[in-house]
Design an enzyme around this catalytic site. Structure first.
Site, short mmCIF file in Angstrom:
data_model
loop_
_atom_site.label_atom_id
_atom_site.label_comp_id
_atom_site.label_asym_id
_atom_site.label_seq_id
_atom_site.Cartn_x
_atom_site.Cartn_y
_atom_site.Cartn_z
N ASP A 93 0.84 -1.19 0.00
CA ASP A 93 0.00 0.00 0.00
C ASP A 93 0.88 1.24 0.00
O ASP A 93 1.60 1.50 0.95
CB ASP A 93 -0.91 0.01 1.23
CG ASP A 93 -1.80 1.23 1.30
OD1 ASP A 93 -2.97 1.12 0.91
OD2 ASP A 93 -1.32 2.30 1.75
N TYR A 142 3.11 9.97 -0.83
CA TYR A 142 4.20 9.39 -0.05
C TYR A 142 5.56 9.62 -0.71
O TYR A 142 6.60 9.44 -0.08
CB TYR A 142 4.02 7.88 0.15
CG TYR A 142 2.78 7.47 0.92
CD1 TYR A 142 1.97 8.40 1.57
CD2 TYR A 142 2.42 6.12 1.00
CE1 TYR A 142 0.85 8.00 2.27
CE2 TYR A 142 1.29 5.72 1.69
CZ TYR A 142 0.51 6.66 2.32
OH TYR A 142 -0.61 6.26 3.00
N LYS A 174 -2.84 5.86 -4.33
CA LYS A 174 -3.92 6.78 -4.00
C LYS A 174 -3.80 8.10 -4.76
O LYS A 174 -2.70 8.57 -5.05
CB LYS A 174 -3.92 7.06 -2.49
CG LYS A 174 -3.91 5.80 -1.64
CD LYS A 174 -3.88 6.11 -0.15
CE LYS A 174 -3.62 4.86 0.66
NZ LYS A 174 -2.19 4.48 0.67
N HIS A 208 -7.63 9.70 -1.81
CA HIS A 208 -6.92 9.72 -0.52
C HIS A 208 -7.72 10.40 0.60
O HIS A 208 -7.73 9.94 1.74
CB HIS A 208 -5.56 10.40 -0.70
CG HIS A 208 -4.53 9.92 0.26
ND1 HIS A 208 -3.20 9.83 -0.04
CD2 HIS A 208 -4.62 9.49 1.54
CE1 HIS A 208 -2.52 9.37 0.99
NE2 HIS A 208 -3.37 9.16 1.97
#
Length: 276
Positions: free
Chosen positions: A46, A51, A76, A107
């Protein structure tokens, strides 16, 4: 897939009930973490565009000999891309070195900008194009979910929310279940076990089953029917977090852990979070 439990989603696809989260891990860290995870038996990873480690994830996957159809990759759509999901997905696919995403999630609803329904329509279309296998959301509360369903007729397959023993989100979990939406827990260990690992019940269960407190909490998620994605970049912990399939918690033990619920939110409130 590995022998771990699978969750059947409402669209007929399946995903591993336990995966590796890579939030706050660098591109370099995720390569080693994913290599360890895949060797251990994980098949679900994930990540997210925000990120800033999709490239590392992609490199790790490219280096793996595991067949693509045995992997389940989630990423996401970030808030700033809600009105341009197709381009954002294209960028994620390029970084991940993939032809499709197994699960693509919005998200945050970011309700003040009022674009999440537009984003959801785009995800529906991208799924039809074969670029995504399953579509879902993160951090959506009931009104956000109901609006998606009312305006598009398509329910998310997954709602990934903050969920841990201190914030069990029982109402949200029950609503999701009623609407055939799988609930996935982020921050499942309450950000390193803060206020959880040292509780009497978790400590006693760890002793009883000869497991770590983290393993007890992960097992609680699994036995509660939740999908869980504990994050770690430490090889030993990644391996330990996967060592939870040789025991189960009974109903009485689950009831005792239920008493830890204090509604303590560690992350942002979905109704007000608008970071762009």
């Amino acid at each position: 897939m590995s022998t771990q439990p699978l969750i059947k989603l409402s669209d007929g696809n399946t995903m591993p009930q336990l995966g590796l989260g890579v939030w706050q891990a660098s591109n370099e860290q995720v390569i080693t973490a994913i290599e360890t995870a895949l060797e251990t038996g994980y098949r679900s990873i994930d990540t997210a565009a925000i990120y800033a480690n999709e490239e590392g994830v992609g490199k790790a996957l490219a280096n793996s000999s595991i067949a693509r159809d045995e992997l389940f990759i989630t990423t996401k759509l970030w808030n700033t891309d809600q009105d341009n999901a197709a381009k954002a997905l294209e960028e994620s696919l390029k970084k991940l070195r993939l032809d499709y995403i197994d699960l693509y999630l919005i998200h945050w609803p970011a309700p003040a900008q009022d674009k999440y329904v537009t984003a959801w329509r785009s995800l529906i279309d991208l799924k039809k194009q074969g670029l995504i296998k399953s579509i879902g959301v993160c951090n959506f509360n009931i009104p956000h979910l109901q609006r998606l369903i009312d305006e598009t007729g398509v329910s998310p397959t997954v709602n990934q929310i903050e969920l841990h023993p201190l914030m069990q989100q029982k109402t949200m979990h029950a609503w999701n279940a009623t609407h055939h939406i799988a609930t996935e827990s982020w921050s499942p260990l309450a950000q390193g076990g803060e206020g959880v690992f040292d509780t009497e019940i978790i400590h006693k269960l760890a002793q009883k089953y000869e497991k770590t407190p983290a393993q007890i909490v992960i097992r609680w998620h699994l036995d509660s029917g939740l999908i869980v994605i504990p994050k770690s970049v430490t090889p030993k912990r990644i391996q330990e977090n996967f060592g939870v399939f040789d025991f189960r918690l009974d109903k009485d033990e689950l009831s005792l852990i239920a008493k830890l619920d204090s509604g303590k939110r560690l992350g942002p409130d979905p109704d007000t979070f608008e970071k762009l």
